[in-house]
Motif scaffolding. Sequence first.
Motif, PDB file in Angstrom:
ATOM      1  N   PRO A 148      -8.300  -6.479  -6.199  1.00 56.73           N
ATOM      2  CA  PRO A 148      -8.147  -5.286  -5.352  1.00 56.73           C
ATOM      3  C   PRO A 148      -9.448  -4.963  -4.625  1.00 56.73           C
ATOM      4  O   PRO A 148     -10.531  -5.242  -5.135  1.00 56.73           O
ATOM      5  CB  PRO A 148      -7.800  -4.183  -6.363  1.00 56.73           C
ATOM      6  CG  PRO A 148      -7.435  -4.874  -7.630  1.00 56.73           C
ATOM      7  CD  PRO A 148      -8.148  -6.183  -7.628  1.00 56.73           C
ATOM      8  N   GLY A 149      -9.311  -4.398  -3.440  1.00 50.85           N
ATOM      9  CA  GLY A 149     -10.487  -3.835  -2.781  1.00 50.85           C
ATOM     10  C   GLY A 149     -11.013  -4.570  -1.577  1.00 50.85           C
ATOM     11  O   GLY A 149     -11.932  -4.082  -0.917  1.00 50.85           O
ATOM     12  N   ASP A 192      -4.778  -6.824  -1.565  1.00 51.04           N
ATOM     13  CA  ASP A 192      -4.559  -5.579  -0.826  1.00 51.04           C
ATOM     14  C   ASP A 192      -3.402  -5.702   0.155  1.00 51.04           C
ATOM     15  O   ASP A 192      -2.697  -4.726   0.419  1.00 51.04           O
ATOM     16  CB  ASP A 192      -5.832  -5.172  -0.072  1.00 51.04           C
ATOM     17  CG  ASP A 192      -6.858  -4.532  -1.005  1.00 51.04           C
ATOM     18  OD1 ASP A 192      -6.685  -4.639  -2.238  1.00 51.04           O
ATOM     19  OD2 ASP A 192      -7.829  -3.943  -0.506  1.00 51.04           O
ATOM     20  N   TYR A 209      -9.335  -2.225   1.052  1.00 52.97           N
ATOM     21  CA  TYR A 209      -9.334  -0.784   0.787  1.00 52.97           C
ATOM     22  C   TYR A 209     -10.328  -0.348  -0.296  1.00 52.97           C
ATOM     23  O   TYR A 209     -10.244   0.770  -0.780  1.00 52.97           O
ATOM     24  CB  TYR A 209      -7.931  -0.338   0.366  1.00 52.97           C
ATOM     25  CG  TYR A 209      -6.923  -0.403   1.485  1.00 52.97           C
ATOM     26  CD1 TYR A 209      -6.996   0.473   2.558  1.00 52.97           C
ATOM     27  CD2 TYR A 209      -5.923  -1.363   1.475  1.00 52.97           C
ATOM     28  CE1 TYR A 209      -6.089   0.410   3.589  1.00 52.97           C
ATOM     29  CE2 TYR A 209      -4.994  -1.426   2.508  1.00 52.97           C
ATOM     30  CZ  TYR A 209      -5.083  -0.543   3.560  1.00 52.97           C
ATOM     31  OH  TYR A 209      -4.168  -0.614   4.583  1.00 52.97           O
ATOM     32  N   GLY A 210     -11.264  -1.202  -0.689  1.00 53.97           N
ATOM     33  CA  GLY A 210     -12.179  -0.818  -1.755  1.00 53.97           C
ATOM     34  C   GLY A 210     -13.629  -0.738  -1.350  1.00 53.97           C
ATOM     35  O   GLY A 210     -14.520  -0.675  -2.207  1.00 53.97           O
ATOM     36  N   LYS A 211     -13.912  -0.721  -0.058  1.00 55.31           N
ATOM     37  CA  LYS A 211     -15.298  -0.807   0.387  1.00 55.31           C
ATOM     38  C   LYS A 211     -16.030   0.531   0.311  1.00 55.31           C
ATOM     39  O   LYS A 211     -17.250   0.574   0.236  1.00 55.31           O
ATOM     40  CB  LYS A 211     -15.339  -1.342   1.821  1.00 55.31           C
ATOM     41  CG  LYS A 211     -14.777  -2.763   1.944  1.00 55.31           C
ATOM     42  CD  LYS A 211     -14.702  -3.214   3.390  1.00 55.31           C
ATOM     43  CE  LYS A 211     -14.081  -4.598   3.496  1.00 55.31           C
ATOM     44  NZ  LYS A 211     -13.917  -5.031   4.902  1.00 55.31           N
ATOM     45  N   THR A 235     -12.079   4.276   2.487  1.00 52.34           N
ATOM     46  CA  THR A 235     -11.031   3.247   2.430  1.00 52.34           C
ATOM     47  C   THR A 235     -10.164   3.410   1.185  1.00 52.34           C
ATOM     48  O   THR A 235      -8.967   3.103   1.206  1.00 52.34           O
ATOM     49  CB  THR A 235     -11.641   1.832   2.465  1.00 52.34           C
ATOM     50  OG1 THR A 235     -12.587   1.694   1.393  1.00 52.34           O
ATOM     51  CG2 THR A 235     -12.329   1.569   3.783  1.00 52.34           C
ATOM     52  N   LYS A 236     -10.758   3.897   0.089  1.00 54.22           N
ATOM     53  CA  LYS A 236      -9.955   4.139  -1.116  1.00 54.22           C
ATOM     54  C   LYS A 236      -8.963   5.281  -0.882  1.00 54.22           C
ATOM     55  O   LYS A 236      -7.802   5.217  -1.309  1.00 54.22           O
ATOM     56  CB  LYS A 236     -10.865   4.454  -2.301  1.00 54.22           C
ATOM     57  CG  LYS A 236     -11.656   3.241  -2.783  1.00 54.22           C
ATOM     58  CD  LYS A 236     -12.617   3.607  -3.907  1.00 54.22           C
ATOM     59  CE  LYS A 236     -13.417   2.381  -4.348  1.00 54.22           C
ATOM     60  NZ  LYS A 236     -14.402   2.726  -5.401  1.00 54.22           N
ATOM     61  N   LYS A 249     -12.413 -13.002  -3.992  1.00 58.11           N
ATOM     62  CA  LYS A 249     -12.109 -11.578  -3.788  1.00 58.11           C
ATOM     63  C   LYS A 249     -10.690 -11.361  -3.277  1.00 58.11           C
ATOM     64  O   LYS A 249     -10.159 -10.255  -3.387  1.00 58.11           O
ATOM     65  CB  LYS A 249     -13.121 -10.948  -2.826  1.00 58.11           C
ATOM     66  CG  LYS A 249     -14.521 -10.808  -3.393  1.00 58.11           C
ATOM     67  CD  LYS A 249     -15.428 -10.049  -2.452  1.00 58.11           C
ATOM     68  CE  LYS A 249     -16.841  -9.933  -3.006  1.00 58.11           C
ATOM     69  NZ  LYS A 249     -16.881  -9.206  -4.296  1.00 58.11           N
TER      70      LYS A 249
END
Length: 538
Positions: free
Chosen positions: A242-243, A87, A246-248, A252-253, A238
């Motif tokens: 990705p995430g 990210d 910004y993937g929680k 965030t997405k 992780k």
Amino acid sequence: MAAQILAAEKGEQVGNPWINMGIFGLFVAVTLVVVLRASRNTKTAADYLAGGRAFTGQQNGTAIAGDYLSAASFLGIVGAIAIYGYDGFLYSIGFLVAWLVALLLVAELLRNTGKFTMADVLSFRLRQKPVRIAACITTMAVCLFYLLAQMAGAGGLVSLLLGISDRAGQSVVIIVVGALMIFYVLIGGMKGTTWVQIIKACLLIAGAFVMTIWALALYGFDFSALLGGAVQTAGTDKILEPGLQYGKSVVTKLDFISLGLALVLGTAGLPHVLMRFYTVPTAKEARKSVVWAIWLIGAFYLFTLVLGYAAGAMIGADTIKAAPGGQNSAAPLLAFHLGGSVLLGIIAAVAFATILAVVAGLAITAAASFSHDIYGSVIKKGKASPEKEVKVARRTVVVIGIVAIVGGIGAQGQNVAFLVALAFAVAASANLPTILYSLFWKRFSTRGALWSMYGGLGSALILIIFSPVMSGTATSMIQGVNFAIFPLANPGIVSIPLAFLLGWLGSITDGNKEDPAKAAEMEVRSLTGIGAEAAVDH
């Protein structure tokens, strides 16, 4: 050495302070000599504001890279990758892809149409006074946001070198940076600033290259092994996916989409980048500048991928976050781990050069906008002498420097890449729609320009004020209160489409149609360059 790196967790100084500051002082001395020599040939407004239009495409491209590769690119992105992995690298991708927008849609057309500032283009076929005032306001807003990021980066960097962990000490550092910036721009103008940016770009790219080769050598030039080391230190794989940042959640997405829009569209609206297109003699050289800059910037961002994961592997996210400067300390800590105090001093001096060059470019841009657009074109109605415009520009630099110092003190502790992303969002909202409409839509009107600029700027600023950036979280600028009603940290997903919509709506509802002859002249000039050279010289 390992003990000194661990000492960073306690806010202690890393490396030998005398070596750190000695190398830093040497760089400052060399660049001051360059600025003073450049100032000897700074006589006219074109010299002070556009470097006499005497730089080649390669020189200007290198200076653009020096202007663009800010503290966010070096300190902020390396730190973001070290802590958030994949990210964090999205910042590098966004910053680089953005140049394609600038190259294909803006660079050559802008150089053909303007003289010194973005407002020259926007007011070419629209009403001068209101458009120039609006353009100056948006220019100032973007420059000040960008300056906050550089000042915060300077405070964190020098604090790491000297072991200053309290806000008062970091504030003193920011004041010194601001004073140096003011001196550079007052004396050297655009010529001095450009040469500082060229020197800084060469040093930064060379320093990042050396650190990249060094880090890869420790893992047998096996990037997969380096990634494995980062996973082992982090305790999770992780960071390769990705995430992580910004993937929680859905929020965030959306924040990621908003960030991507701001980064990709923001560059073509950054006033200090656009102004660099006027320092070359022809539109062909402006185009060459961008191509040259893309190669340099692209190579650098590949280096940040290696350096970020190397910092994650060798230093660790916890140590980085606990050090003075937080995420922004990842690159200096990695330099110390690789080469001790000498490499740390060199890399820190390069990073500090990065900050000085960028803040100088921002200051000269904001000063040119006020002196040329407000004083020269609005107050004096085009009758101000070049000497008077330069005098007003120099006074403006002092005011901007003071405001930047105060704002930088308030922005301490924020990731500088994140702060720059906010500046990109403001630029993409307030400037880019109006620039594109002016260049490509014949029906675009003064009302459309004003609605787009003020609407884009106002919406972006309001959303930032009522976002988690300002309040409600542990990393917010204002602690102890919570008035965050807008959930996203970056406003681009709302403010950028809104600015395009307002520009279209304002134009189609404007009963005062613009002169079609001026629109036709602007189209011919922007696409062919006919008449452009005579315009910029007078």
